[in-house]
Design an enzyme around this catalytic site. Structure first.
Site, PDB file in Angstrom:
ATOM      1  N   ARG A 123       0.803  -1.216   0.000  1.00  0.00           N
ATOM      2  CA  ARG A 123       0.000   0.000   0.000  1.00  0.00           C
ATOM      3  C   ARG A 123       0.840   1.273   0.000  1.00  0.00           C
ATOM      4  O   ARG A 123       1.907   1.324   0.614  1.00  0.00           O
ATOM      5  CB  ARG A 123      -0.929   0.009   1.224  1.00  0.00           C
ATOM      6  CG  ARG A 123      -1.958  -1.105   1.199  1.00  0.00           C
ATOM      7  CD  ARG A 123      -2.746  -1.163   2.496  1.00  0.00           C
ATOM      8  NE  ARG A 123      -3.826  -2.145   2.382  1.00  0.00           N
ATOM      9  CZ  ARG A 123      -3.676  -3.452   2.615  1.00  0.00           C
ATOM     10  NH1 ARG A 123      -2.496  -3.934   2.972  1.00  0.00           N
ATOM     11  NH2 ARG A 123      -4.696  -4.269   2.473  1.00  0.00           N
ATOM     12  N   HIS A 148      -0.987  -2.515  -4.437  1.00  0.00           N
ATOM     13  CA  HIS A 148      -0.420  -3.407  -5.448  1.00  0.00           C
ATOM     14  C   HIS A 148      -0.414  -2.809  -6.851  1.00  0.00           C
ATOM     15  O   HIS A 148      -0.722  -3.488  -7.841  1.00  0.00           O
ATOM     16  CB  HIS A 148      -1.145  -4.744  -5.445  1.00  0.00           C
ATOM     17  CG  HIS A 148      -0.933  -5.550  -4.193  1.00  0.00           C
ATOM     18  ND1 HIS A 148       0.194  -5.442  -3.418  1.00  0.00           N
ATOM     19  CD2 HIS A 148      -1.722  -6.493  -3.585  1.00  0.00           C
ATOM     20  CE1 HIS A 148       0.105  -6.285  -2.394  1.00  0.00           C
ATOM     21  NE2 HIS A 148      -1.049  -6.916  -2.466  1.00  0.00           N
ATOM     22  N   HIS A 222       2.732 -12.786  -5.252  1.00  0.00           N
ATOM     23  CA  HIS A 222       1.590 -12.885  -4.341  1.00  0.00           C
ATOM     24  C   HIS A 222       0.990 -14.287  -4.336  1.00  0.00           C
ATOM     25  O   HIS A 222      -0.230 -14.461  -4.428  1.00  0.00           O
ATOM     26  CB  HIS A 222       0.530 -11.856  -4.751  1.00  0.00           C
ATOM     27  CG  HIS A 222      -0.337 -11.389  -3.625  1.00  0.00           C
ATOM     28  ND1 HIS A 222      -1.290 -12.183  -3.034  1.00  0.00           N
ATOM     29  CD2 HIS A 222      -0.396 -10.205  -2.981  1.00  0.00           C
ATOM     30  CE1 HIS A 222      -1.909 -11.499  -2.085  1.00  0.00           C
ATOM     31  NE2 HIS A 222      -1.382 -10.292  -2.033  1.00  0.00           N
ATOM     32  N   ASP A 294      -1.804  -9.107   8.595  1.00  0.00           N
ATOM     33  CA  ASP A 294      -1.625  -8.479   7.282  1.00  0.00           C
ATOM     34  C   ASP A 294      -0.632  -7.341   7.477  1.00  0.00           C
ATOM     35  O   ASP A 294      -0.946  -6.167   7.305  1.00  0.00           O
ATOM     36  CB  ASP A 294      -2.960  -7.959   6.730  1.00  0.00           C
ATOM     37  CG  ASP A 294      -2.877  -7.607   5.237  1.00  0.00           C
ATOM     38  OD1 ASP A 294      -1.787  -7.786   4.650  1.00  0.00           O
ATOM     39  OD2 ASP A 294      -3.880  -7.153   4.679  1.00  0.00           O
ATOM     40  N   GLU A 360       5.102 -12.327   1.273  1.00  0.00           N
ATOM     41  CA  GLU A 360       5.542 -11.468   0.173  1.00  0.00           C
ATOM     42  C   GLU A 360       6.834 -10.742   0.557  1.00  0.00           C
ATOM     43  O   GLU A 360       6.828  -9.880   1.436  1.00  0.00           O
ATOM     44  CB  GLU A 360       4.446 -10.450  -0.153  1.00  0.00           C
ATOM     45  CG  GLU A 360       3.089 -11.076  -0.454  1.00  0.00           C
ATOM     46  CD  GLU A 360       1.957 -10.124  -0.170  1.00  0.00           C
ATOM     47  OE1 GLU A 360       1.915  -9.035  -0.790  1.00  0.00           O
ATOM     48  OE2 GLU A 360       1.105 -10.445   0.683  1.00  0.00           O
TER      49      GLU A 360
END
Length: 394
Positions: A123, A148, A222, A294, A360
């Site tokens: 982000r 992304h 991803h 996350d 990631e």
């Protein structure tokens, strides 16, 4: 309508971009050879198959390759890993990457399954950053933020693919030229990503990019992992360790606050292997923001010239183990919080919350707006390079 982890309703965005698709012969499994032995070679040159056609007539192909006991299938659309097959401790193969069987599904509703991510992975707050005194407004697709690469990032572009078989390695060289101003990013970015299967069955990703104007770059992959197999249900029993003593806390929009917080005494402590699900329901403010994990972990090793260990994921039931080494300073661990039972995978089963997880490798989220974070700026005359290696065992 947003296209992000929270809402995977991409149909409207896809229609607006004119990229609805027709599938030809999509399949869930990589075909052909490869050796059952983890240390053996056995890969020939990758094989191309027509996978489908986009609304504008662009053909999308799948590429199947195998080496060292690992089987991989990649799409030219988004550089997507449609399947990655490895054996368990008894030699039984399973596809351990979540995905779809048809091109239509990837175009309409994919939460970035298996995709190459760019220009900027993760982000950027308010979809805006300032570089050399100029404010750049990006495509916004995650509330007020850009996620992304924006509404049509690299995951929704068709890449040129060149197969190779060199020595004991086989692989694919994927190329894409992103025009100046695409999704709001400055500079024409020429990107090459190389997927290599080694004779040991490692999957290596080498990223490279150049620009004709100062810009920001943060490329990643991803893949959603489920080492029990993509239809194996919850990954809550998978054991994860991350070589990091700090992480970057976020605000309610999942944008880093700028703090580098210690993991000790929090659900974010994965310095020793523990089940992914152990702390998912701990009432920690950061867990409430992400509805689970996350977040970006600050790898202890920092930026390195060669890939160094970052994380290990193991499924105790099958014995399958994934080890990740990278040159990158960060790792985003996403625990599949927004999989909601509306998507049907390659195995014909629906994906529910926690049925896959992402690891990631990256520079930190919102780095263009955080001077204290490692820089993601790329200038003319420089070459962006980063490498991540995925090693498998059972």
């Amino acid at each position: 309508m947003e296209l992000n982890r929270r809402t995977v309703m991409a149909g409207a965005a896809a229609a607006a971009a004119g990229i609805a698709a027709t599938t030809v012969g999509g399949t869930a499994h990589a075909s052909g050879g490869g050796s059952g032995g983890r240390g053996a070679a056995g890969g020939g040159k990758p094989v191309r198959t027509l996978f489908g056609t986009l609304a504008d007539g662009t053909k999308v192909h799948s590429w199947s390759l195998a080496n060292g006991g690992t089987r991989l299938r990649v799409l030219s659309y988004g550089g997507i890993v449609q399947s990655l097959e490895v054996p368990d401790r008894r030699g039984r193969y399973a596809n351990v990457s979540l995905g779809f069987g048809t091109l239509e599904e990837y175009v309409a509703s994919s939460p970035y399954f298996g995709a190459l991510i760019g220009r900027y992975g993760n982000r950027i707050g308010e979809g805006r950053f300032t570089l050399d005194g100029t404010v750049h407004q990006l495509s916004v697709n995650d509330g007020a933020n850009s996620l992304h690469g924006g509404e049509r990032g690299f995951d929704k572009r068709v890449w040129d693919v060149e197969p190779f078989a060199e020595g004991s390695d086989v692989g694919l060289r994927l190329s894409y030229v992103s025009a100046d101003g695409e999704m709001g990013y400055p500079g024409t970015l020429r990107t090459r990503v190389t997927y290599t299967l080694t004779r040991h069955g490692d999957w290596r990703i080498d990223y490279a990019a150049t620009t004709d104007r100062a810009t920001v770059v943060n490329l990643t992959s991803h893949v959603y992992w489920n080492l029990a197999g993509e239809s194996g249900g919850s990954v809550g029993d998978h054991e994860l360790s991350i070589a990091a003593t700090r992480y970057t806390p976020v605000d309610a929009g999942l944008i880093p606050t700028g703090e580098l917080a210690r993991v000790g005494g929090t659900p974010f402590d994965f310095r020793g292997a523990k089940p992914v699900g152990r702390d998912l329901r701990v009432a920690h403010p950061q867990m409430l923001y992400g509805q689970g994990f996350d977040h970006n972990w600050v790898l202890d090793k920092g930026v390195t010239a060669r890939p160094q260990h970052a994380a290990t994921l193991r499924d105790p039931a099958s014995g399958r183990t994934l080890r990740i080494a990278t040159t990158e300073p960060g790792l985003q661990f996403y625990s599949g919080n927004f999989l909601d039972g509306t998507l049907v995978g390659t195995g014909g089963r629906v994906y529910r919350q926690g049925d896959g997880l992402c690891l990631e490798t990256q520079h930190f989220p919102d780095s263009p707006n955080r001077p204290s974070f490692p820089s993601t700026v790329l200038r003319p005359g420089e070459t962006y390079r980063t490498t991540t290696v995925h090693s498998f065992d059972a």
